[in-house]
Every structure is written in structure tokens, then in C-alpha cells.
Motif scaffolding. Structure first.
Motif, PDB file in Angstrom:
ATOM      1  N   MET A 138     -26.026 -29.737   0.397  1.00  0.00           N
ATOM      2  CA  MET A 138     -25.584 -29.642   1.802  1.00  0.00           C
ATOM      3  C   MET A 138     -24.173 -29.052   1.850  1.00  0.00           C
ATOM      4  O   MET A 138     -23.244 -29.611   1.284  1.00  0.00           O
ATOM      5  CB  MET A 138     -25.564 -31.059   2.403  1.00  0.00           C
ATOM      6  CG  MET A 138     -24.965 -31.124   3.802  1.00  0.00           C
ATOM      7  SD  MET A 138     -25.430 -32.664   4.640  1.00  0.00           S
ATOM      8  CE  MET A 138     -24.429 -32.542   6.130  1.00  0.00           C
ATOM      9  N   PRO A 139     -24.027 -27.913   2.542  1.00  0.00           N
ATOM     10  CA  PRO A 139     -22.693 -27.282   2.619  1.00  0.00           C
ATOM     11  C   PRO A 139     -21.688 -28.223   3.278  1.00  0.00           C
ATOM     12  O   PRO A 139     -21.935 -28.762   4.356  1.00  0.00           O
ATOM     13  CB  PRO A 139     -22.941 -26.037   3.482  1.00  0.00           C
ATOM     14  CG  PRO A 139     -24.400 -25.774   3.364  1.00  0.00           C
ATOM     15  CD  PRO A 139     -25.057 -27.110   3.215  1.00  0.00           C
ATOM     16  N   TYR A 140     -20.554 -28.388   2.593  1.00  0.00           N
ATOM     17  CA  TYR A 140     -19.512 -29.298   3.051  1.00  0.00           C
ATOM     18  C   TYR A 140     -18.340 -28.471   3.554  1.00  0.00           C
ATOM     19  O   TYR A 140     -17.630 -27.843   2.773  1.00  0.00           O
ATOM     20  CB  TYR A 140     -19.090 -30.208   1.904  1.00  0.00           C
ATOM     21  CG  TYR A 140     -17.981 -31.162   2.265  1.00  0.00           C
ATOM     22  CD1 TYR A 140     -18.247 -32.315   3.001  1.00  0.00           C
ATOM     23  CD2 TYR A 140     -16.668 -30.910   1.899  1.00  0.00           C
ATOM     24  CE1 TYR A 140     -17.234 -33.195   3.350  1.00  0.00           C
ATOM     25  CE2 TYR A 140     -15.646 -31.782   2.243  1.00  0.00           C
ATOM     26  CZ  TYR A 140     -15.937 -32.916   2.970  1.00  0.00           C
ATOM     27  OH  TYR A 140     -14.929 -33.777   3.305  1.00  0.00           O
ATOM     28  N   PHE A 141     -18.137 -28.466   4.869  1.00  0.00           N
ATOM     29  CA  PHE A 141     -17.081 -27.663   5.503  1.00  0.00           C
ATOM     30  C   PHE A 141     -16.052 -28.590   6.158  1.00  0.00           C
ATOM     31  O   PHE A 141     -15.566 -28.312   7.246  1.00  0.00           O
ATOM     32  CB  PHE A 141     -17.680 -26.734   6.561  1.00  0.00           C
ATOM     33  CG  PHE A 141     -18.560 -25.641   6.008  1.00  0.00           C
ATOM     34  CD1 PHE A 141     -18.521 -25.285   4.658  1.00  0.00           C
ATOM     35  CD2 PHE A 141     -19.422 -24.931   6.840  1.00  0.00           C
ATOM     36  CE1 PHE A 141     -19.330 -24.270   4.151  1.00  0.00           C
ATOM     37  CE2 PHE A 141     -20.230 -23.906   6.347  1.00  0.00           C
ATOM     38  CZ  PHE A 141     -20.178 -23.585   4.995  1.00  0.00           C
ATOM     39  N   ASP A 142     -15.731 -29.682   5.467  1.00  0.00           N
ATOM     40  CA  ASP A 142     -14.763 -30.629   6.034  1.00  0.00           C
ATOM     41  C   ASP A 142     -13.654 -30.916   5.026  1.00  0.00           C
ATOM     42  O   ASP A 142     -13.206 -32.048   4.860  1.00  0.00           O
ATOM     43  CB  ASP A 142     -15.491 -31.911   6.471  1.00  0.00           C
ATOM     44  CG  ASP A 142     -14.601 -32.818   7.315  1.00  0.00           C
ATOM     45  OD1 ASP A 142     -13.573 -32.340   7.837  1.00  0.00           O
ATOM     46  OD2 ASP A 142     -14.941 -34.008   7.449  1.00  0.00           O
ATOM     47  N   ALA A 143     -13.191 -29.858   4.344  1.00  0.00           N
ATOM     48  CA  ALA A 143     -12.177 -30.023   3.303  1.00  0.00           C
ATOM     49  C   ALA A 143     -10.850 -30.527   3.856  1.00  0.00           C
ATOM     50  O   ALA A 143     -10.062 -31.133   3.138  1.00  0.00           O
ATOM     51  CB  ALA A 143     -11.948 -28.698   2.577  1.00  0.00           C
ATOM     52  N   ALA A 144     -10.590 -30.304   5.151  1.00  0.00           N
ATOM     53  CA  ALA A 144      -9.325 -30.759   5.723  1.00  0.00           C
ATOM     54  C   ALA A 144      -9.324 -32.283   5.877  1.00  0.00           C
ATOM     55  O   ALA A 144      -8.262 -32.894   5.959  1.00  0.00           O
ATOM     56  CB  ALA A 144      -9.065 -30.090   7.057  1.00  0.00           C
ATOM     57  N   SER A 145     -10.508 -32.901   5.936  1.00  0.00           N
ATOM     58  CA  SER A 145     -10.561 -34.375   5.901  1.00  0.00           C
ATOM     59  C   SER A 145     -10.338 -34.851   4.477  1.00  0.00           C
ATOM     60  O   SER A 145      -9.463 -35.661   4.212  1.00  0.00           O
ATOM     61  CB  SER A 145     -11.916 -34.886   6.403  1.00  0.00           C
ATOM     62  OG  SER A 145     -12.058 -34.687   7.774  1.00  0.00           O
ATOM     63  N   THR A 146     -11.163 -34.356   3.575  1.00  0.00           N
ATOM     64  CA  THR A 146     -10.949 -34.620   2.149  1.00  0.00           C
ATOM     65  C   THR A 146     -11.721 -33.583   1.361  1.00  0.00           C
ATOM     66  O   THR A 146     -12.832 -33.205   1.747  1.00  0.00           O
ATOM     67  CB  THR A 146     -11.359 -36.049   1.758  1.00  0.00           C
ATOM     68  OG1 THR A 146     -10.850 -36.346   0.446  1.00  0.00           O
ATOM     69  CG2 THR A 146     -12.875 -36.221   1.742  1.00  0.00           C
ATOM     70  N   ALA A 147     -11.119 -33.113   0.276  1.00  0.00           N
ATOM     71  CA  ALA A 147     -11.778 -32.117  -0.558  1.00  0.00           C
ATOM     72  C   ALA A 147     -12.606 -32.826  -1.620  1.00  0.00           C
ATOM     73  O   ALA A 147     -12.242 -33.914  -2.066  1.00  0.00           O
ATOM     74  CB  ALA A 147     -10.743 -31.217  -1.212  1.00  0.00           C
ATOM     75  N   PRO A 148     -13.720 -32.229  -2.032  1.00  0.00           N
ATOM     76  CA  PRO A 148     -14.456 -32.811  -3.158  1.00  0.00           C
ATOM     77  C   PRO A 148     -13.545 -32.877  -4.384  1.00  0.00           C
ATOM     78  O   PRO A 148     -12.640 -32.058  -4.535  1.00  0.00           O
ATOM     79  CB  PRO A 148     -15.603 -31.826  -3.382  1.00  0.00           C
ATOM     80  CG  PRO A 148     -15.721 -31.052  -2.108  1.00  0.00           C
ATOM     81  CD  PRO A 148     -14.350 -31.004  -1.523  1.00  0.00           C
ATOM     82  N   LEU A 149     -13.782 -33.860  -5.227  1.00  0.00           N
ATOM     83  CA  LEU A 149     -12.957 -34.035  -6.426  1.00  0.00           C
ATOM     84  C   LEU A 149     -13.047 -32.781  -7.302  1.00  0.00           C
ATOM     85  O   LEU A 149     -14.138 -32.324  -7.629  1.00  0.00           O
ATOM     86  CB  LEU A 149     -13.459 -35.260  -7.196  1.00  0.00           C
ATOM     87  CG  LEU A 149     -12.556 -35.820  -8.292  1.00  0.00           C
ATOM     88  CD1 LEU A 149     -11.239 -36.326  -7.715  1.00  0.00           C
ATOM     89  CD2 LEU A 149     -13.264 -36.942  -9.036  1.00  0.00           C
ATOM     90  N   HIS A 150     -11.911 -32.223  -7.661  1.00  0.00           N
ATOM     91  CA  HIS A 150     -11.877 -31.037  -8.524  1.00  0.00           C
ATOM     92  C   HIS A 150     -12.369 -31.441  -9.919  1.00  0.00           C
ATOM     93  O   HIS A 150     -12.018 -32.515 -10.407  1.00  0.00           O
ATOM     94  CB  HIS A 150     -10.442 -30.518  -8.597  1.00  0.00           C
ATOM     95  CG  HIS A 150     -10.322 -29.141  -9.177  1.00  0.00           C
ATOM     96  ND1 HIS A 150     -10.470 -28.883 -10.514  1.00  0.00           N
ATOM     97  CD2 HIS A 150     -10.069 -27.952  -8.590  1.00  0.00           C
ATOM     98  CE1 HIS A 150     -10.318 -27.583 -10.728  1.00  0.00           C
ATOM     99  NE2 HIS A 150     -10.073 -26.997  -9.567  1.00  0.00           N
TER     100      HIS A 150
END
Lengths: 462, 462
Positions: free
Chosen positions: A1-13
Motif C-alpha cells: 500500500m503506497p504510503y504518502f504520509d511521510a510528514a507524519s512519520t517516515a518508515p524506518l530507514h
């Protein structure tokens, strides 16, 4: 599922995950202890502090780690105000700061201090001269974000710093740290690791040497007396590793994401009627774009986009129950309803953005449908074309693409559905030859087909 | 390297590590968001809250997660004081609370409130009646720890709660949560996950329904408005998993650790001259024992024990530079110098404890040596005997053990050094038959041998 909410929190690098696992083994002990395990944790903590300091342009002894960006803001604002009481008790901030700043200002005024908000223009940007003019003789602290978290507009931090003289300036860099260089001129700097792909539980508070600071919290020996409680070494190590990695990749990735964001900004008004794309058109974060759809409930829109497989956010809602009009959009004087913020994490796929643009018009139309409004029709297919070439062998898909692409406006997009393996090579090659941009592939099922692949082409401008 | 500093922080429980890894994948998103990833994080957070509530004897909606035990204490104390201002501004606490409580009390009095400390007896224990008698008409909050973090003494929490009527009682359960049931009678409860094998970065603050609480921090929507900032879901999930696991294992493990602690308490005065074992002899934590060695610098002793391979702590030092006399030991009126706290993590090996007891007398003697003091000699070998049977075949090691064990006092220990594989089976079996306790094995190199294994036998009492 495309996650376009990086400004809330980014996936763990991935680098953060690796570093976290290693530090759970090597840095779990109390860094304040004298034994070997404690000293080992202390060394990892010191190294992480050096890394963060270097990337953010600070000295290691200026940096302490908090539990969150919000805690960094609260401590930074209240600690700098307490430290600068001789100047007075006036706090000046922009009208579009994060709620952490606004709530801290509320607390400060409830406790007897004073606070003022500097307005922004329609793009959400502060005017440096206007900000400086709002200073009072008793202003003890000025606060300005590096970039807005809702609309992506960059603020004139260095210009403002140059105009406000020796008044300490707190810069909330939560939305830009890692992605962009930290602007100069700060006295206090705050940031949040989970926004740059670090783990939750780590904020950064930097106080420049010589800047007066008095902790608003009870005394504690940890983190130079500025942040009480057991220090979360493994998470800090992971945060530092991730910050370094993200900064190293930032120039390339920013350029890529900026193109995708530009595509969204350009296409949305062509695809959806009665929509407003907000935020500064150029002075902006590379990965974030916000638009508002008239006559649409933001929460419903989020829900429908979620069902369609896209994670986005709306306004500045801090909980699912707080979808009150965003103070940022209100301060800008722009539409607050039907608001969608798309913020791309590093590595966001062009094909996912294309699919989002395909899906959005239908989702909005379906929500507006029952209202019985007489809206202009969405833009014609001139901006988006789906070519079904399933079952056709090479070179038929390319021929069909070449024949039909004149129907599409420059910057517009064609999705070529094909089950011929040759298309995977030929379509990118054809794009290269003809001055179009190949934007990747995605399963053709996203376009209602039962098989095959969709190859995405963005039409060139010449 | 044997780690005997669990009261500072416990090694990460394997269950916590597993849960953390899973939650990094499944619960990384913002639990306040409406999209799928956010809802998934929210579900994990809710489940973790239910688990923690159940184990600690609270309702899920009474529990919020903080960034540390210290933050939980600061918020709990200041929030309850602000919420109970109608009662007055007096804070009552024991003299041996954690520094987090004492520093918060200092801040409270600096801001115009009042605070008093109730003395403790020589064992570090509060008298419930004395505590209740120290209440004032304007007491707004009472604070009492479940168990002391430096000497392990359990406090009479339930008795005190019964005597202080409707004055809210904050119980700091940091040292006992997970290991022991939470005592009844609390209005506010605080704890720290890394003490029970959870990750760093998670504290617990529970406020009973009906207890007045006003947050001392700026407003925020997270955690019922009590703890601002992004919620660290993966760490909370890991903390909850670990709490459940540790509680399930606690009865068995407590009994085992209690025996090891009893062994240390009994043997230290026999092995080291001029030593004082402190803390209540019976009403105590199962895993923690503290003693003080006259004429010895605590930091030097820690350093030498570290070189000998043992991680322990001293007094209540919170940083390596703060080895000021412990306020706990001072309040008890006991020796504060040469202080060592041994706190065993779950799974601590009996053989490591035996080795610690072997090593300690020499370490202390070496530190005291240069002082030229005329100290009584350490207890004779009656309490500890090393039998070198290297090179001897079965049944010679057992015969030698049976012949020499009468030299050792009941509760004393024999280390049988052997390189005969049969000893590994025969010695435990012989112990079983003869009423002695087999305490495990360790490399014989710990006893200066160049090969073989040391089998440890604790002499029975009959």
C-alpha cells in the motif's frame, strides 16, 4: 500500500533498523554507569551525538536528545524563555508553527507571559521584515519553522535571523532536517528523528553555546541537565545512523521527489474540478504537496483514499477526532475543506504517484455525487490516457502509443497496458528517443485489467 | 561478563526483542492517523495498554505511556499536585525516594509549594503510622516507593494508603513492577519498562479514575493529553510483551534469586572484614543486595570489580561523576563509603554469584592494602573451599569432596576443580543424595587453573 504520509512519520530507514539492532546488543546499558557495559553505551551515545551535530551544523556539546520533537520544542521554547527573562517575557512566533509551538505559547501566556503570532501570506510564508517589525523591546524569544508541515512552504529563516539582531531565534526544523541543510542563524534548533527515518522516541534539542537556557523541568543529571530520565541509547544510535544516510541520499532523492510533487501540483487542477493546490509554488519542501477539494469532507476523503489503497493525511489533525479546520490553512486564508496532504517518503514510486492521480478524480467525484451539485466536468483525457494493448505483440503497443500520444497535453500521462514482455524494454527506450519521460510500471490490475503491466509515460514538453 | 546492575537497567528480555522487531514492521506509523498503517499502530498500542493495565492492576484508560520512569514521576507528582490545589500545596514523601521525586519536590518548593520528607529506620523502611502522622491539612499528595532502589527494602504501601484517608498517594513502583505484584492503595502509579526487561524509552503513568490531575505541560492531544509528543508504539508494544513474560516467570525466578541474594547477604560479612550489609533482612526485593566496605572508595571498588569482570553499581550515583554520598544511605544512618549494590537480572547464574564471592575479598583487600590498616583477617576457609582435583579420575574427585566438606560451615561453598567429564554428572547427583545444593559450573580458569571446570557446591544445613 503506497504510503504518502511521510510528514507524519517516515518508515524506518533500513540503516536505522540495522543500527538499532546492533545498539540493542551493544548499547542497552546505562551510559551513566562506570562498568564496561555502561561505558560501551556511553561511547555509542557520544558517537551518535557527534554524528547528529555534524549533520545539523552544531557542536556535539550543544546537542541533547529528547523523547520527541514535541518535547524538544516545549523544552526549547520554555527553557530559552526562562533563560532570557532579563530581556522580558514576550514570545514571537509565526502563525503557522506546529501545534507544539502554539500550545507552548498558550501555556506561557497562561502562566503570565505574552505571545504574538506573525501572519503569513497566501502561500503560508512569513515576511522576514514583517517578522522583525513585530519584535517588542521585551521579546525574549522568536520562533520560526524551517518549513511548514502542512503545506511545505519554506520560511525565510536566515533572512529573519539577520534582521532580528541578538534576539534568540528558535528554529523548528522538524519537517526539513535530513532532507535539506539546516538554515543558519538559529540560537535553538529542534528536530524529530522519526521524520527522517529514525525510530520513534528521539528528538533533538540544540542550544548554541552562549545562548541562555534554564530548564523548565525538575533537575536531573542526564543530557547536560536538559532532558531528565534514562537515555534511550539504541534509538539515538539508530536516529544518528539514519540522519547520516538520509542526508547522503538527499540531493538525488529530493530531485526525484520534486518532479513527482510537481506532477501532482500541475495535474490535480486538470483532473479534479473546484480544487485548490496550496503552499508556495517554488520555495517549498521537495516531497510535500497539499490541495483542498471544495464540497468534500476531509475525513471522508481520507477514508475513501485509504480504501483505494493510499495513505495520506489531512490538514493538521493530530488525532483522528481532531479534524477541526487547520490553523495553518486558516492563517493562509485558503480553503480548509476537503484537504489532502501528500508527503512522499524517500523511495516513493513514480508508478504509485501515477496511480494516485488516476484514482483521485473518481474518489472525489463519488463523494461529491450525492450532493447533486452542478460542477464543471473534470478535465478531459487530454491529461491522462489509458491505452489497452493487452494481447498485442511488439511493435503494436509502441505504434499505438506513438499514434495516440498527441491527444495528451505536455506533462500529461499515458498508461500503456501490455502483456508483451518486449514492452518493458521498448517503451522506456522509445521515451528516451522521443523526449518523453518513462515513469515506471505497475500491475495493470490497477487499471481494471485482469493481467499484464501498465507502463507509465509522461509526455515531454517539446 | 556477569551483569549485576539490573536495578539500573535490565538486559532486554528476549520476548521484548521479538515484539519490538515485529512492531517496527507493523506499528511504525502514527497511531493518530486514519489510514490503514495508522489504524494498525493504534490497535497495537491499544492492545499493549490493555496488557500493561491488566498486569499492573489498572484500567486501560487509567494508563498513559511516558518516555521514562523519571518523566512518569515528574508528570505524576506535578500533575497530581496541580489537580489537587484545593487541598493545598503540601507534598509529603519518604526520605528515600528516587532522585526523580526529590528533584521534583525541589522544583515544587522553588515554585512556591511546600514539601516534607518522612524519615526511615536503619533498614530504610518508612513507618506507616509515622508517615500518616506527618500529613498536614494542606497535604495535596503523598509519595511512597514500592521498594527502595538502593537497598531493596519494601515499603508499607498498602498500610500507609489505609492510614492516610483520601489524600492521593503516588506509588513509584519502578523497582518492583514486573517482579512483584503492585501494592494496593495507589491513586497514581509510576513505573519504568527498562527495569523489567522492556526497551528504553517507555515509562508508565497510571492515574486512578476520579483522581484529580492537571497536566503541568503544554496541551497536546496524545496520551489523553497527559504526555505530549509522537507515541513510541514499537517500544510500548515490546514493553508490554516483556512485562507479561516477566510477571509469568516471576514466582519461580524470584525464589531462585532470593536464595542467591541470601547467600551474598550471609557470606559477605564472613568473607570481608569491616563490612555492613544494609537494607531490611526480610522485607526486601528478591534480587537486590547492598553492602558497604569501610575505608574503601566506592568508585575505585566499582572499577576493580569491573576489571575482575563484574558489573555492579554503587550508591545512587546517577552519573559517573556523581558519587556523592547516597541520600538513601544517609537517611538510613548507615555507612555510605565503599558501597556496592548487586542487583541480579532474571537468569543470573549461580556460578557467577559464587565467583563474585570468591573475587570480592581479594579486591577489597587489595584496595585497603596500601592504607596499612590493622584489620581483622577475613573469615577462614570455613566458608569457602577450593578443591583442586585436576588430573584425578572418577571417583577420586567425589571422594575428596566428601572427605573435605566437613571443613566448611553450613551454607558455605566448595569449588571442585576437575577435568574428568564424569564429575559433571557425579557431583550434582552426590549433592542431591547428601542434602547439599549444586550451584552450577564455571571455567576453572576463574580459580587460577589452566584447564578444567569448577563445580560449585553449597553445603546443606543438616
Amino acid at each position: 500500500m503506497p504510503y504518502f504520509d511521510a510528514a507524519s512519520t517516515a518508515p524506518l530507514h533500513p540503516v536505522a533498523r540495522q543500527a538499532l539492532l546492533a545498539a540493542l546488543d551493544e548499547g542497552w546499558a546505562d551510559p551513566a554507569r562506570l562498568h564496561r557495559s555502561g561505558r560501551q553505551a556511553r561511547m555509542l551515545l557520544d558517537a551518535a551525538r557527534e554524528t547528529v551535530a555534524e549533520v545539523l551544523g552544531a557542536r556535539a556539546d550543544e546537542i541533547v536528545f529528547t523523547a520527541s520533537g514535541t518535547q524538544a520544542v516545549q523544552l526549547g521554547v520554555l527553557g530559552a524563555l526562562r533563560g532570557n527573562r532579563r530581556r522580558g517575557a514576550h514570545l514571537l512566533h509565526s502563525a503557522v508553527e506546529h501545534s507544539a509551538v502554539l500550545h507552548t505559547a498558550e501555556r506561557w501566556t497562561a502562566d503570565g507571559g505574552a505571545a504574538d503570532a506573525v501572519p503569513v501570506d497566501r502561500h503560508g510564508r512569513v515576511d522576514a521584515a514583517e517578522f522583525a517589525a513585530a519584535l517588542r523591546p521585551d521579546t525574549a524569544l522568536a520562533v520560526l519553522q524551517s518549513a511548514n508541515h502542512e503545506v511545505g512552504t519554506l520560511q525565510p529563516v536566515a533572512e529573519t535571523a539577520a534582521l532580528i539582531g541578538d534576539v534568540p531565534l528558535l528554529v523548528d526544523a522538524a519537517q526539513s532536517a535530513g532532507r535539506l541543510p539546516v538554515p543558519g542563524g538559529w540560537s535553538v534548533l529542534t528536530a524529530s528523528a522519526h521524520k527522517w527515518g529514525g525510530p520513534a522516541g528521539v528528538g533533538v534539542l540544540a542550544v548554541r553555546k552562549g545562548v541562555r537556557y534554564v530548564s523548565p523541568l525538575p533537575a536531573d543529571d542526564r543530557e547536560s541537565g536538559r532532558v531528565p530520565g534514562f537515555v534511550n541509547v539504541p534509538a539515538i544510535v539508530a536516529a544518528a545512523a539514519s540522519l547520516r544516510a538520509v542526508r547522503a541520499e538527499a540531493e538525488t532523492e529530493n530531485a526525484r521527489l520534486r518532479e513527482l510533487v510537481e506532477l501532482i501540483r500541475r495535474r490535480i487542477p486538470q483532473l479534479v474540478p473546484e480544487v485548490e493546490v496550496v503552499g508556495h509554488p517554488e520555495l517549498r519542501l521537495p516531497h510535500l504537496v497539499t490541495f483542498s477539494c471544495l464540497y468534500v469532507d476531509g475525513e471522508v476523503l481520507l477514508g475513501e483514499l485509504d480504501k483505494a489503497g493510499f495513505a495520506v493525511n489531512s490538514g493538521s489533525s493530530c488525532t483522528s477526532s481532531t479534524l477541526t479546520p487547520s490553523h495553518v490553512l486558516a492563517a493562509m486564508g485558503v480553503l480548509t475543506e476537503g484537504n489532502v496532504r501528500v508527503s512522499l517518503p524517500p523511495g516513493a514510486a513514480a508508478a504509485d504517484v501515477e496511480r494516485f492521480l488516476d484514482v483521485l478524480p473518481g474518489v472525489v467525484a463519488a463523494i461529491r455525487g450525492p450532493l447533486g451539485l452542478d460542477l464543471p466536468a473534470p478535465a478531459p483525457t487530454a491529461d491522462a490516457l489509458v491505452l489497452d494493448t493487452l494481447g498485442k505483440r511488439c511493435p503494436l503497443p509502441i505504434i499505438e502509443l506513438a499514434r495516440r500520444i498527441p491527444e495528451v497535453a505536455p506533462g500529461g500521462r499515458v498508461a500503456v497496458l501490455s502483456d508483451d514482455e518486449a514492452a518493458r524494454h521498448d517503451i522506456p527506450a522509445w521515451c528516451d528517443m522521443c523526449g518523453h519521460t518513462y515513469a515506471g510500471e505497475t500491475p495493470a490490475t490497477a487499471y481494471g485489467a485482469d493481467r499484464g503491466t501498465a507502463y507509465l509515460v509522461v509526455k515531454g514538453h517539446h
